[in-house]
Design an enzyme around this catalytic site. Structure first.
Site, PDB file in Angstrom:
ATOM      1  N   HIS A  37       0.053 -12.422   1.704  1.00 49.39           N
ATOM      2  CA  HIS A  37      -0.750 -12.597   0.483  1.00 49.39           C
ATOM      3  C   HIS A  37      -1.699 -13.782   0.631  1.00 49.39           C
ATOM      4  O   HIS A  37      -2.852 -13.725   0.206  1.00 49.39           O
ATOM      5  CB  HIS A  37       0.152 -12.837  -0.732  1.00 49.39           C
ATOM      6  CG  HIS A  37       1.064 -11.699  -1.060  1.00 49.39           C
ATOM      7  ND1 HIS A  37       2.419 -11.768  -0.881  1.00 49.39           N
ATOM      8  CD2 HIS A  37       0.803 -10.466  -1.538  1.00 49.39           C
ATOM      9  CE1 HIS A  37       2.978 -10.628  -1.253  1.00 49.39           C
ATOM     10  NE2 HIS A  37       2.016  -9.812  -1.652  1.00 49.39           N
ATOM     11  N   ASP A 152      -0.204  -1.852   4.110  1.00 44.32           N
ATOM     12  CA  ASP A 152      -0.178  -0.667   3.249  1.00 44.32           C
ATOM     13  C   ASP A 152      -1.445   0.142   3.534  1.00 44.32           C
ATOM     14  O   ASP A 152      -2.317   0.286   2.678  1.00 44.32           O
ATOM     15  CB  ASP A 152      -0.101  -1.092   1.782  1.00 44.32           C
ATOM     16  CG  ASP A 152       1.201  -1.808   1.485  1.00 44.32           C
ATOM     17  OD1 ASP A 152       2.240  -1.156   1.491  1.00 44.32           O
ATOM     18  OD2 ASP A 152       1.168  -3.043   1.299  1.00 44.32           O
TER      19      ASP A 152
HETATM   20  O1  PAF Z   1       0.361  -3.606  -2.702  1.00 36.98           O
HETATM   21  C1  PAF Z   1       0.802  -3.994  -3.807  1.00 36.98           C
HETATM   22  O2  PAF Z   1       1.338  -5.094  -3.964  1.00 36.98           O
HETATM   23  C2  PAF Z   1       0.698  -3.064  -4.993  1.00 36.98           C
HETATM   24  O3  PAF Z   1       0.853  -1.746  -4.624  1.00 36.98           O
HETATM   25  C3  PAF Z   1      -0.603  -3.269  -5.812  1.00 36.98           C
HETATM   26  C4  PAF Z   1      -1.819  -2.920  -5.006  1.00 36.98           C
HETATM   27  C5  PAF Z   1      -0.691  -4.711  -6.281  1.00 36.98           C
HETATM   28  C6  PAF Z   1      -0.584  -2.367  -7.043  1.00 36.98           C
HETATM   29  O4  PAF Z   1       0.519  -2.604  -7.847  1.00 36.98           O
END
Ligand code: PAF
Length: 284
Positions: A37, A152
Site C-alpha cells: 500500500h 490483484d
Molecule cells: O484491493 C482492494 O483492497 C479492494 O478490492 C478495493 C480495490 C479497495 C475495493 O474494495
C-alpha cells in the site's frame, strides 16, 4: 492528515482543492496496510498534489462470510502508518455511509468474459462488489489518478475497464503499480498476517514455483507447465492450489500454446488453511 468519515465533507473539501487546480491521487484500500500500500502512496505522491487514501472493508465483495469476518482490521495501526506518508485525507466511512440501503447495492456492471475467469470463476459476485464500491468511491473522490497493485491483476483489469467504459465521464487514469514482495518472494498481502509460522514458511513456495516456472516456459507445453506448478505446490501439505491459469494481459485469454504476441501472466490462487492467497508472475 485529516480523517474524514462523511462523504459530504470529503467531497466539499476536494471540490475546493480541485477548483484551485490541485491534482488528486487516490489509493483505495481495505486497510491492514503494508509496504504494498505504501508503494501505491509513494507512486501517487510523484504524480499528484493531494493524496486521498480510503480504508473500507467492503462487505459486498466477499462471497464468503468467514472471509469477511476474519479479514484483518486495525484502523489505529493504519492511521499511524498513514501519518508517516504524504496522505492528506484518510476517508474512513462506515458501511452505512457507503451503503445506506439495499437499493444502493443494486448497480451491476457487465464485464463479460473479464469476470468469468479466475477470481470471477472461483469467487462468484466478487467483482460485482469490487466494481460497485470502486464506482462509489470514484464518484465521491473524483480523482485525476487512482492506484492499484498488480498483485490483484484481474481486479486491475476490471477496474480499468470500469473507468474507461462505464465511468469515462469522470476521466480517471487508473494506474498499475508493481507487486511488492517480502525478501523471500512472498507477495505482500493484508491476509499474510493471518499465516502462522508454519503456513508462512510454506507460502513461500507459491512465488518460488511461479518464478521457477518462468524459467521452464516454452520448454514445456502450457498444460504440462500448469500441471507442474499445481503438483509442486500441492506437494506441500499446507497448500492447496485453487487454480493456476496462464493468461494474456490485458484480455485475460487463457492460452493453450505459447504463440501469442501479448504479454503472458501466470496467475494463481492457493488456500493456506482458510487463508486464500493470490499471486502472479509475467513470463515474457
Ligand atoms: O484491493 C482492494 O483492497 C479492494 O478490492 C478495493 C480495490 C479497495 C475495493 O474494495
Amino acid at each position: 492528515m485529516e480523517i474524514i468519515e462523511k462523504i459530504e465533507i470529503l467531497r466539499n473539501k476536494l471540490e475546493v482543492l480541485k477548483k484551485s487546480g490541485k491534482k488528486i491521487g487516490f489509493v483505495p484500500t481495505m486497510g491492514a496496510l503494508h509496504d504494498g500500500h505504501i508503494s501505491l502512496i509513494n507512486c501517487a505522491e510523484k504524480q499528484n498534489d493531494i493524496i486521498v487514501v480510503s480504508i473500507f472493508v467492503n462487505p459486498t465483495q466477499f462471497n464468503n462470510i468467514n472471509d469477511l469476518t476474519t479479514y484483518p482490521r486495525n484502523n489505529d495501526k493504519d492511521i499511524e502508518i498513514l501519518k508517516k506518508t504524504k496522505c492528506k485525507f484518510l476517508f474512513l466511512p462506515s458501511v452505512e455511509e457507503i451503503y445506506p440501503d439495499d437499493k444502493s447495492k443494486e448497480i451491476k456492471y457487465n464485464f463479460g468474459y473479464l469476470t468469468t475467469v479466475m477470481e470471477g470463476k472461483y469467487r462468484p459476485s466478487h467483482f460485482d462488489g469490487v466494481a460497485l464500491v470502486v464506482s462509489k468511491l470514484f464518484n465521491i473522490v473524483k480523482p485525476n489518478n487512482a492506484y492499484f497493485g498488480q498483485k490483484d491483476f484481474q481486479q486491475f483489469i476490471v477496474i480499468q475497464h470500469l473507468a474507461n467504459y462505464f465511468l469515462s465521464e469522470l476521466n480517471i487514469n487508473v494506474i498499475r503499480c508493481p507487486i511488492i514482495r517480502e525478501a523471500d518472494g512472498l507477495a505482500m498481502s493484508s491476509r499474510n498476517i493471518r499465516l502462522n509460522n508454519i503456513q508462512r514458511e510454506s507460502a513461500v513456495l507459491i512465488s518460488k514455483t511461479l518464478f521457477e516456472a518462468k524459467e521452464k516456459f516454452i520448454k514445456l507445453s502450457v498444460n504440462d507447465l500448469k500441471a507442474w506448478i499445481n503438483d509442486k505446490i500441492n506437494q506441500d501439505e499446507n497448500l492447496v492450489v485453487e487454480y493456476i491459469e496462464i493468461v494474456t494481459d490485458p484480455d485475460l485469454i487463457e492460452i493453450t500454446d505459447w504463440n501469442t504476441k501479448d504479454k503472458i501472466v501466470a496467475c494463481i490462487a492457493v488456500n493456506v488453511g482458510d487463508i486464500r492467497l493470490i499471486d502472479n508472475v509475467y513470463f515474457n
